[in-house]
Design a protein around this motif. Structure first.
Motif, PDB file in Angstrom:
ATOM      1  N   LYS A  26      48.885   3.328  -3.063  1.00 47.48           N
ATOM      2  CA  LYS A  26      48.610   2.253  -3.549  1.00 47.48           C
ATOM      3  C   LYS A  26      49.918   1.591  -3.789  1.00 47.48           C
ATOM      4  O   LYS A  26      49.997   0.189  -3.736  1.00 47.48           O
ATOM      5  N   THR A  27      50.777   2.277  -4.124  1.00 49.57           N
ATOM      6  CA  THR A  27      52.284   1.795  -4.405  1.00 49.57           C
ATOM      7  C   THR A  27      52.602   0.721  -3.195  1.00 49.57           C
ATOM      8  O   THR A  27      53.455  -0.373  -3.640  1.00 49.57           O
ATOM      9  N   ASP A  81      51.060  -1.436  -1.585  1.00 50.39           N
ATOM     10  CA  ASP A  81      50.214  -2.565  -1.852  1.00 50.39           C
ATOM     11  C   ASP A  81      50.757  -3.249  -3.052  1.00 50.39           C
ATOM     12  O   ASP A  81      50.813  -4.442  -3.146  1.00 50.39           O
ATOM     13  N   VAL A  82      51.117  -2.471  -3.988  1.00 49.55           N
ATOM     14  CA  VAL A  82      51.833  -3.032  -5.335  1.00 49.55           C
ATOM     15  C   VAL A  82      53.158  -4.067  -4.755  1.00 49.55           C
ATOM     16  O   VAL A  82      53.324  -5.123  -5.335  1.00 49.55           O
ATOM     17  N   ASP A  93      52.051  -7.068  -2.858  1.00 50.35           N
ATOM     18  CA  ASP A  93      51.514  -8.087  -3.665  1.00 50.35           C
ATOM     19  C   ASP A  93      52.524  -8.685  -4.560  1.00 50.35           C
ATOM     20  O   ASP A  93      52.514  -9.829  -4.869  1.00 50.35           O
ATOM     21  N   THR A  94      53.575  -7.776  -4.915  1.00 50.66           N
ATOM     22  CA  THR A  94      54.515  -8.495  -5.862  1.00 50.66           C
ATOM     23  C   THR A  94      55.406  -9.291  -4.888  1.00 50.66           C
ATOM     24  O   THR A  94      55.969 -10.574  -5.605  1.00 50.66           O
ATOM     25  N   THR A 113      60.220  -0.096  -6.321  1.00 53.77           N
ATOM     26  CA  THR A 113      59.409  -0.685  -7.232  1.00 53.77           C
ATOM     27  C   THR A 113      60.315  -0.645  -8.322  1.00 53.77           C
ATOM     28  O   THR A 113      59.975  -1.675  -9.224  1.00 53.77           O
ATOM     29  N   SER A 164      51.012  -7.293 -10.410  1.00 50.79           N
ATOM     30  CA  SER A 164      50.618  -6.357  -9.196  1.00 50.79           C
ATOM     31  C   SER A 164      50.162  -5.011  -9.699  1.00 50.79           C
ATOM     32  O   SER A 164      49.208  -4.501  -9.093  1.00 50.79           O
ATOM     33  N   LEU A 165      50.979  -4.509 -10.513  1.00 56.09           N
ATOM     34  CA  LEU A 165      50.769  -3.139 -11.110  1.00 56.09           C
ATOM     35  C   LEU A 165      49.558  -3.088 -11.755  1.00 56.09           C
ATOM     36  O   LEU A 165      48.546  -2.111 -11.580  1.00 56.09           O
ATOM     37  N   SER A 173      46.403  -3.427  -9.652  1.00 51.05           N
ATOM     38  CA  SER A 173      46.095  -2.117  -8.707  1.00 51.05           C
ATOM     39  C   SER A 173      45.173  -1.279  -9.370  1.00 51.05           C
ATOM     40  O   SER A 173      44.743  -0.193  -8.641  1.00 51.05           O
TER      41      SER A 173
END
Length: 390
Positions: free
Chosen positions: A116-117, A119-120, A123-124, A314, A328-329, A332
């Motif tokens: 999922k990182t 995606d984070v 999204d960020t 990240t 974003s985090l 998630s």
């Protein structure tokens, strides 16, 4: 843990007592696995009586059930049923053989991790609204490494646990090249063997870096003279023995599996080829012993730098775009209790948290000026599955 629980059950221990004993044993994944010898070492280090330890060690390596690797995909050159039995598990088809047996057949096993990182990160970048090439961000960003050196690792992929945070604070890497190897160094096997402390002392200048032979320096200088990466074993075998890449990889595989019959074949050839290349018998013998010792803890360099790049990305986003990254985090996470540490982190970063507002109607958390507004979907009893009708 499983061996201790089986032994405890046989000896009539209260399950709660066994759970208390196994609680201190570190968790590790398939990538961390360093053999049955290491499992017995962990059992010996437990605070329990000798009878339980000895019985538990007899259960090590005994398969009681089969599991399915969460991210492994098998690529067959032919109809899979020609080589292995196939079982149906929910929506998946799985091989009925262990992956070691599958690979021995010449079949390719690929680990495809879903994180999922990623995606984070995506999204960020969308929230930032700039065209950021996350693969080519500066690898020595001062703001990022200053943040990590202070132990501000919450939300940073792979390194937010207490142990890794302390490692970062002590080593204080200043670029990706110094940062990525830590992914391979902070492993249960290396920690149990006491090599993590050796690595720290060497990279911080508290202890000199020594090499068995000068030719090892270009191969192991990036890891403070220690054999950390599996690729280093391959490079050593090529350099000292004159092996081809394929032959050198066979050395790596043999020592990693610790099969006596294969080791007995490889060791004399390794030593004789090294001597033929101009190295002394003493150096060749000690080098092979070093490879044997470190091979149980060896980690893939590509794996380490891949994870290192993702972790650094990240950290970079958190250090340079904290509001966008924290939103974003938080978005998630699915459960309320999982976002509590992130809310606290926002406050420590000086980011105000705004209460939910029905007039705005944001389901997810969102940025408003220099603040972050809580999403309606995270209010207890509402959730994101609520369908609004006009």
């Amino acid at each position: 843990k499983g061996a201790l629980k089986r032994a405890g059950n046989c000896l009539g221990y209260d399950p709660q007592v066994i759970n208390g004993i196994t609680k201190g044993i570190p968790k590790y994944s398939d990538d961390d696995y360093s053999g049955e010898e290491h499992e017995r070492y962990l059992i010996d280090s437990c605070d329990c009586d000798s009878e339980l330890k000895e019985l538990a060690k007899s259960f090590v390596g005994v398969i009681i059930s089969y599991g399915i690797h969460a991210s492994a995909a098998i690529v067959f050159p032919c109809n899979p049923s020609y080589l292995t039995a196939i079982e149906k598990s929910k929506d998946n088809y799985v091989t009925a053989y262990d992956f070691h047996d599958i690979e021995a057949m010449g079949v390719l096993k690929i680990d495809c991790l879903g994180l999922k990182t990623t995606d984070v990160i995506k999204d960020t970048i969308e929230l930032i609204g700039e065209d950021i090439d996350i693969i080519n961000i500066p690898q020595d960003d001062t703001k990022t490494f200053d943040m990590l050196a202070k132990g501000n690792t919450l939300g940073v992929f792979q390194i937010e646990n207490q142990g890794f945070t302390q490692l970062i604070k002590r080593v204080k890497p200043r670029c990706l090249k110094e940062f990525a190897p830590l992914m391979a160094v902070y492993r249960p096997g290396i920690i149990a063997a006491g090599l993590l402390e050796t690595y720290i002392r060497r990279v911080t200048g508290e202890e000199p870096i020594e090499y068995l032979h000068p030719d090892l320096e270009p191969i192991t200088s990036s890891t403070a003279g220690l054999i950390v990466f599996q690729e280093q074993i391959i490079e050593i075998a090529k350099k000292f023995c004159g092996y081809s890449a394929g032959e050198a990889d066979m050395v790596r595989r043999a020592v990693a599996k610790k099969k006596p019959e294969e080791m007995a074949k490889i060791k004399p050839d390794f030593i004789s080829k090294s001597i033929a290349n101009g190295y002394t018998k003493e150096v060749a013998t000690k080098l092979f012993e070093l490879i044997e010792y470190f091979s149980a803890y060896g980690f893939g360099k590509g794996h380490s730098f891949g994870y290192g790049q993702l972790s650094y990305a990240t950290a970079y986003l958190k250090a340079n775009y904290p509001k966008e990254f924290m939103v974003s985090l938080i978005n998630s996470e699915k459960e309320q209790e999982d976002i509590v540490p992130y809310i606290t982190e926002c406050k420590s970063l000086g980011i105000p948290i705004l209460h939910p507002d029905l007039s705005i109607g944001n389901l997810d958390w969102q940025i408003e000026d220099n603040s972050i507004r809580m999403g309606l979907g995270y209010i207890k009893g509402i959730g994101k599955n609520l369908t609004m009708k006009p």
